[in-house]
Enzyme design. Structure first.
Site, short mmCIF file in Angstrom:
data_model
loop_
_atom_site.label_atom_id
_atom_site.label_comp_id
_atom_site.label_asym_id
_atom_site.label_seq_id
_atom_site.Cartn_x
_atom_site.Cartn_y
_atom_site.Cartn_z
N THR A 175 0.83 -1.21 0.00
CA THR A 175 0.00 0.00 0.00
C THR A 175 0.86 1.27 0.00
O THR A 175 1.96 1.26 0.54
CB THR A 175 -0.88 -0.05 1.27
OG1 THR A 175 -1.80 -1.10 1.09
CG2 THR A 175 -1.60 1.24 1.53
N ARG A 182 -13.61 -8.28 -0.68
CA ARG A 182 -12.88 -7.89 0.54
C ARG A 182 -12.34 -6.45 0.42
O ARG A 182 -11.76 -6.07 -0.58
CB ARG A 182 -11.73 -8.87 0.75
CG ARG A 182 -10.91 -8.59 2.02
CD ARG A 182 -9.69 -7.75 1.74
NE ARG A 182 -8.89 -7.53 2.95
CZ ARG A 182 -7.89 -6.69 3.04
NH1 ARG A 182 -7.52 -5.99 2.00
NH2 ARG A 182 -7.22 -6.55 4.16
N GLY A 201 -0.42 -2.38 6.22
CA GLY A 201 -0.27 -3.62 6.97
C GLY A 201 -1.51 -4.48 6.83
O GLY A 201 -2.31 -4.27 5.92
N1 ASP Z 1 -3.58 -2.39 4.46
C1 ASP Z 1 -3.82 -2.94 3.15
C2 ASP Z 1 -5.02 -3.84 3.18
O1 ASP Z 1 -5.22 -4.56 4.14
C3 ASP Z 1 -2.67 -3.74 2.63
C4 ASP Z 1 -1.34 -3.09 2.68
O2 ASP Z 1 -1.08 -2.21 3.50
O3 ASP Z 1 -0.50 -3.46 1.85
O4 ASP Z 1 -5.73 -3.86 2.18
#
Ligand code: ASP
Length: 308
Positions: free
Chosen positions: A174, A202, A225
């Site tokens: 992200t 999701r 995360g």
């Molecule tokens: N936080 C993001 C999610 O759960 C994933 C990520 O931070 O890479 O979709």
């Protein structure tokens, strides 16, 4: 001119020295620097925090190395479904989109939701219909696909598992930005492709205001995360609440959430934050987090591993 601040991230996870080739590490650092340059240009000419975070995130969305916009991970069905949000701390306004598949820059669409709709969050087909009537740029599905993401998906598509890991490397890709502008306004933005092999629509924490993205008059935060944990603990808003109601410093509040609350719950990840005085915090409980900030002399600094 009053103090300005900008911090960005490109995801947290098991990123250890040796897990990246020197060339790839350079490319990641260059991508972070380019995004910082886009945001800093706006801040140094007196522009708004909200414009700076949007510009930095657009740059990261356009960079196929990061899991947002072009280069997003694939769902169980082999498509990219992207989430993004941004929030203007000075007005308390926010915009967010979830599960969009055709939007070149989801963070721009989130901005349009904030400015041109009566809503905060739009999802899926409805968000894309709104994009069409409001002139957001769309792209065919193959624009978003990269060879690396196809390989990761090939490995997982026949399994039931849903993964935040990238190629066996626990890495959350992200992207996000937080800024304080010369007028004292704070803003935050986050954009993501979410998890490889995700299904059933999701949605993670990134587009959930208060969980993965939040800004008010006190602090601006963008998280990365394992999204489910950030939603359950309403991480971004909790930091603001601790600062406002318990008088905690940014470093203490952000550290408490990342190193105690999330860690105890088993939630891996990190975040970037800036407060109204321009203090920054970039805590993570994973081995690494792609991140960048400016030092006291205004130079761009990048970090990948725990020790930068
Ligand atoms: N936080 C993001 C999610 O759960 C994933 C990520 O931070 O890479 O979709």
């Amino acid at each position: 001119m009053k103090k300005t601040s900008l911090c960005i991230h490109g995801g947290a996870g098991v990123i250890t020295r040796g897990s990246l080739s020197p060339e790839l590490e350079k490319e990641y650092r260059r991508g972070l620097e380019d995004a910082m340059t886009c945001g800093l240009k706006i801040l140094s000419s007196g522009g708004n925090a909200i414009d700076a975070v949007e510009a930095a995130v657009v740059s990261l969305e356009d960079n196929p190395l990061f899991n947002a916009g072009k280069g997003s991970v694939l769902t169980h069905e082999g498509v990219c479904e992207m989430d993004a949000a941004l929030m203007d701390g000075s007005t308390g306004k926010a915009g967010s989109v979830a599960g969009v598949t055709t939007i070149k820059n989801p963070v721009r669409l989130a901005r349009l939701v904030m400015e041109r709709s009566a809503h905060v969050m739009l999802a899926g087909k409805g968000a894309e219909e709104f994009a069409r009537t409001n002139g957001a740029e769309e792209m065919p599905a193959d624009y978003f696909l990269t060879e690396l993401r196809k390989q990761q998906w090939e490995k997982m598509k026949n399994s039931d598992s849903v993964s935040l890991d990238h190629d066996g490397n626990k890495k959350f890709g992200t992207v996000g930005a937080v800024a304080l502008d010369t007028n004292g306004n704070l803003a935050a933005a986050t954009s993501t492709g979410g998890m490889t092999n995700k299904r059933w629509g999701r949605i993670g924490d990134s587009p959930v205001i208060g969980a993965g993205t939040f800004a008010d008059h006190v602090v601006a935060i963008s998280c990365t995360g394992h999204g489910e944990f950030f939603i359950r603990h309403v991480v971004a808003h909790e930091i603001s609440a601790l600062m406002r109601m318990r008088n905690m410093t940014l470093a203490d509040a952000a550290g408490l959430l990342v190193d105690t609350v999330l860690k105890n719950a088993g939630g891996e990840g990190g975040l970037i934050a800036v407060d109204h005085d321009g203090n920054i915090a970039l805590p993570f409980n994973t081995p690494g987090m792609y991140r960048a900030w400016t030092d006291a002399s205004g130079n761009i600094r990048t970090g990948v591993y725990r020790e930068s």
